[in-house]
Write a protein that holds these residues in place. Sequence first.
Motif, PDB file in Angstrom:
ATOM      1  N   ASN A 230       0.815  -1.212   0.000  1.00  0.00           N
ATOM      2  CA  ASN A 230       0.000   0.000   0.000  1.00  0.00           C
ATOM      3  C   ASN A 230       0.849   1.263   0.000  1.00  0.00           C
ATOM      4  N   GLN A 231       2.112   1.141   0.467  1.00  0.00           N
ATOM      5  CA  GLN A 231       3.021   2.288   0.447  1.00  0.00           C
ATOM      6  C   GLN A 231       3.640   2.499  -0.933  1.00  0.00           C
ATOM      7  N   GLY A 232       3.256   1.679  -1.884  1.00  0.00           N
ATOM      8  CA  GLY A 232       3.719   1.852  -3.251  1.00  0.00           C
ATOM      9  C   GLY A 232       4.824   0.908  -3.674  1.00  0.00           C
ATOM     10  N   ILE A 233       5.213  -0.048  -2.823  1.00  0.00           N
ATOM     11  CA  ILE A 233       6.245  -1.009  -3.199  1.00  0.00           C
ATOM     12  C   ILE A 233       5.543  -2.209  -3.831  1.00  0.00           C
ATOM     13  N   ALA A 234       5.274  -2.089  -5.124  1.00  0.00           N
ATOM     14  CA  ALA A 234       4.443  -3.072  -5.827  1.00  0.00           C
ATOM     15  C   ALA A 234       5.117  -4.432  -5.930  1.00  0.00           C
ATOM     16  N   SER A 235       6.421  -4.500  -5.752  1.00  0.00           N
ATOM     17  CA  SER A 235       7.139  -5.768  -5.844  1.00  0.00           C
ATOM     18  C   SER A 235       6.907  -6.654  -4.631  1.00  0.00           C
ATOM     19  N   VAL A 236       6.316  -6.117  -3.568  1.00  0.00           N
ATOM     20  CA  VAL A 236       5.972  -6.914  -2.397  1.00  0.00           C
ATOM     21  C   VAL A 236       4.610  -7.568  -2.639  1.00  0.00           C
ATOM     22  N   VAL A 237       4.577  -8.884  -2.680  1.00  0.00           N
ATOM     23  CA  VAL A 237       3.332  -9.614  -2.918  1.00  0.00           C
ATOM     24  C   VAL A 237       2.574  -9.703  -1.599  1.00  0.00           C
ATOM     25  N   ALA A 238       1.372  -9.146  -1.598  1.00  0.00           N
ATOM     26  CA  ALA A 238       0.599  -9.021  -0.360  1.00  0.00           C
ATOM     27  C   ALA A 238      -0.674  -9.860  -0.423  1.00  0.00           C
ATOM     28  N   PRO A 239      -1.177 -10.305   0.739  1.00  0.00           N
ATOM     29  CA  PRO A 239      -2.434 -11.071   0.773  1.00  0.00           C
ATOM     30  C   PRO A 239      -3.606 -10.253   0.271  1.00  0.00           C
TER      31      PRO A 239
END
Length: 339
Positions: free
Chosen positions: A73-82
Amino acid sequence: MREPPRISEEDLRACLQDQYDLSPVTLTFLPLGHDYDAGIYRVESEQGTAYALKATTRSLYEPRCLVPRYLNNQGIASVVAPIPNRRGALWAQLSDWTVIVYPWISGESNLTGMTDEQWKQVGNIFQQIHQVMLPPGGFASLRKETFDPTEYVRWVRAFKTQQAHAQDGGASQRALRSSWVAHQSTIHTVVTSLEKLAVVLQSRPLPYVICHADLHARNLIRNRAGQVFVVDWDEVMLAPKERDFIFVRPPHAEAFFQGYGQEEIDWVTLTYFLWERVVQDLIECTHNVCFRDDWGEESRAEAVQLLDVILAEDSGHIDAAYKAAAHLPRDLTFHRKNS
């Protein structure tokens, strides 16, 4: 987990329908990873959208879901989130299982094949992650590094005293005990080094950042376009940045730090984390062989083989720990037996 977990496909389908409004057309178990307490599935919905489903019996550690969602949500799109379920929660409970659903990232996540450009990309991703401030109030249950090896040391010494020379148990248990005896000098070095470095680090004011805490190539997915995505936040914690550097080694270290920025490394901290990883792996292998009733002999034998690899003087973390320790003052350094 290499075999499907003891959870019915019917129950998983019902959970996806009830909790996520997903009607899976296919639900395929994937024999990935070394986590014997979890299973990964590829799910395809009626709309043709693919998802990754993780089912685990591990105790619920909420930051493993909350932190990657926050970073994304902070804009780090490379982090895959649930993906939130219909109630807005990032996980669902199914009896003794926790079910987590992620977007499906098509690509590779093996230990080899990462290019220098991709490692540079990973370095930049983690530079961004380490710069993110916690939200107001933080995350209540997020673990924080204490540099306290007391429990590790107690566990190792108790096993050595009570179990290492026992004669009962199956072939794999006897083989593991033999491995402990053969590597007792190395185990002593690991534990003693950890204790000595902990004393130094407990007296230092160190900057803490959000750390993935298990950054290696198997937790990085590379898609066909060459983009890299970070998965598996099970060990996330607050710690000095060096916690995320324990797998950053030649030949890809230079590329990683080009992306990260050539910040100074605290070698005492990095060396501690490398020795800690050795003792963590030692304890996990030993526990799996000697204290798990749900493991068969084949799985136990594989764990013994893994332990021999972990404790080899020229392998992985031990070799990296000695090389990192070369940067330390002489009074904090243990030398190799053949040096």
